[in-house]
Design a protein around this motif. Structure first.
Motif, mmCIF file in Angstrom:
data_model
loop_
_atom_site.group_PDB
_atom_site.id
_atom_site.type_symbol
_atom_site.label_atom_id
_atom_site.label_comp_id
_atom_site.label_asym_id
_atom_site.label_seq_id
_atom_site.Cartn_x
_atom_site.Cartn_y
_atom_site.Cartn_z
ATOM 1 N N LYS A 260 36.570 83.232 10.056
ATOM 2 C CA LYS A 260 37.804 83.293 10.833
ATOM 3 C C LYS A 260 37.876 84.666 11.493
ATOM 4 O O LYS A 260 37.798 85.697 10.820
ATOM 5 C CB LYS A 260 38.997 83.075 9.909
ATOM 6 C CG LYS A 260 40.323 83.058 10.613
ATOM 7 C CD LYS A 260 41.421 82.767 9.600
ATOM 8 C CE LYS A 260 42.787 82.895 10.220
ATOM 9 N NZ LYS A 260 43.842 82.642 9.240
ATOM 10 N N THR A 261 37.996 84.655 12.832
ATOM 11 C CA THR A 261 37.912 85.893 13.597
ATOM 12 C C THR A 261 39.073 85.998 14.566
ATOM 13 O O THR A 261 39.359 85.049 15.314
ATOM 14 C CB THR A 261 36.591 85.922 14.407
ATOM 15 O OG1 THR A 261 35.502 85.686 13.517
ATOM 16 C CG2 THR A 261 36.409 87.238 15.115
ATOM 17 N N LYS A 262 39.716 87.143 14.586
ATOM 18 C CA LYS A 262 40.781 87.372 15.564
ATOM 19 C C LYS A 262 40.153 87.540 16.948
ATOM 20 O O LYS A 262 39.202 88.309 17.118
ATOM 21 C CB LYS A 262 41.575 88.624 15.201
ATOM 22 C CG LYS A 262 42.715 88.896 16.171
ATOM 23 C CD LYS A 262 43.494 90.151 15.780
ATOM 24 C CE LYS A 262 44.481 90.519 16.884
ATOM 25 N NZ LYS A 262 45.215 91.752 16.574
ATOM 26 N N ILE A 263 40.678 86.805 17.923
ATOM 27 C CA ILE A 263 40.116 86.886 19.276
ATOM 28 C C ILE A 263 41.065 87.539 20.275
ATOM 29 O O ILE A 263 40.618 88.001 21.322
ATOM 30 C CB ILE A 263 39.693 85.499 19.808
ATOM 31 C CG1 ILE A 263 40.855 84.496 19.741
ATOM 32 C CG2 ILE A 263 38.462 85.001 19.082
ATOM 33 C CD1 ILE A 263 40.579 83.213 20.496
ATOM 34 N N THR B 287 36.720 87.532 25.549
ATOM 35 C CA THR B 287 36.784 88.269 24.303
ATOM 36 C C THR B 287 35.531 87.918 23.497
ATOM 37 O O THR B 287 34.585 87.360 24.064
ATOM 38 C CB THR B 287 38.097 87.936 23.547
ATOM 39 O OG1 THR B 287 38.153 88.693 22.344
ATOM 40 C CG2 THR B 287 38.220 86.467 23.243
ATOM 41 N N ASN B 288 35.502 88.244 22.245
ATOM 42 C CA ASN B 288 34.355 87.793 21.459
ATOM 43 C C ASN B 288 34.780 87.469 20.045
ATOM 44 O O ASN B 288 35.812 87.943 19.561
ATOM 45 C CB ASN B 288 33.206 88.805 21.512
ATOM 46 C CG ASN B 288 33.517 90.055 20.760
ATOM 47 O OD1 ASN B 288 33.564 90.042 19.537
ATOM 48 N ND2 ASN B 288 33.757 91.138 21.472
ATOM 49 N N ALA B 289 33.975 86.630 19.433
ATOM 50 C CA ALA B 289 34.252 86.181 18.076
ATOM 51 C C ALA B 289 32.942 86.196 17.304
ATOM 52 O O ALA B 289 32.034 85.420 17.619
ATOM 53 C CB ALA B 289 34.846 84.772 18.092
ATOM 54 N N ASN B 290 32.856 87.093 16.361
ATOM 55 C CA ASN B 290 31.681 87.143 15.491
ATOM 56 C C ASN B 290 30.383 87.213 16.302
ATOM 57 O O ASN B 290 29.427 86.500 16.047
ATOM 58 C CB ASN B 290 31.695 85.914 14.573
ATOM 59 C CG ASN B 290 30.979 86.178 13.279
ATOM 60 O OD1 ASN B 290 30.738 87.325 12.919
ATOM 61 N ND2 ASN B 290 30.632 85.123 12.580
ATOM 62 N N PHE C 38 43.238 83.274 16.376
ATOM 63 C CA PHE C 38 41.984 83.270 15.639
ATOM 64 C C PHE C 38 41.159 82.028 15.969
ATOM 65 O O PHE C 38 41.714 80.986 16.322
ATOM 66 C CB PHE C 38 42.252 83.222 14.111
ATOM 67 C CG PHE C 38 43.026 84.394 13.590
ATOM 68 C CD1 PHE C 38 42.376 85.497 13.044
ATOM 69 C CD2 PHE C 38 44.425 84.400 13.622
ATOM 70 C CE1 PHE C 38 43.097 86.566 12.546
ATOM 71 C CE2 PHE C 38 45.140 85.481 13.136
ATOM 72 C CZ PHE C 38 44.484 86.566 12.594
#
Ligand code: FES
Length: 121
Positions: free
Chosen positions: A3-6, A20-23, A118
């Motif tokens: 789980k990643t905040k975007i 944006t980016n996620a992981n 997220f």
């Protein structure tokens, strides 16, 4: 998957996609009819970035060959339709498609906690 905040809700404008980016993955997030949605910033045609494409009515157009994708589902709604924004004849569309079948872009379910957005990526 993690789980990643975007983004925060304040960063996402209703008429634009936010890159944006996620992981480690480049992701586009948008707000469509009040719903937050996210897709990979990677066109399934040649893997080129979608971020600078036209975004209208929840659909983003690939700036390279005009494929269109719904940002809330990733669904492909048009496949290889132009060349850097210029119209092209059907025979050229087939040549540019290079035998690749229409494919959806990867989408992510967006969850919201307060002002933070997220995805699992
Ligand atoms: S790279 Fe997107 S349509 Fe070709």
């Amino acid at each position: 998957m993690t789980k990643t905040k975007i983004a925060t809700t304040a960063e996402v404008k209703s008429d634009k996609v936010l890159k944006t980016n996620a992981n480690g993955q480049s992701v586009l997030v948008a707000q469509v009819n009040g719903k937050y949605c996210a897709i990979a910033n990677k066109c399934p045609h040649f893997g080129l970035p979608l971020a600078k494409g036209k975004f209208e009515n929840g659909v983003i157009t690939c700036p390279f060959h005009g494929s269109e994708f719904e940002v809330c589902s990733g669904k492909n709604v048009k496949w290889v339709d132009s060349f850097v924004g210029l119209p092209i004849p059907n025979l050229v569309k087939k040549a540019i498609a290079m035998g690749k079948a229409p494919t959806d872009v990867k989408s992510f379910a967006v969850t919201q906690e307060g002002e933070d957005l997220f995805v699992d990526a």
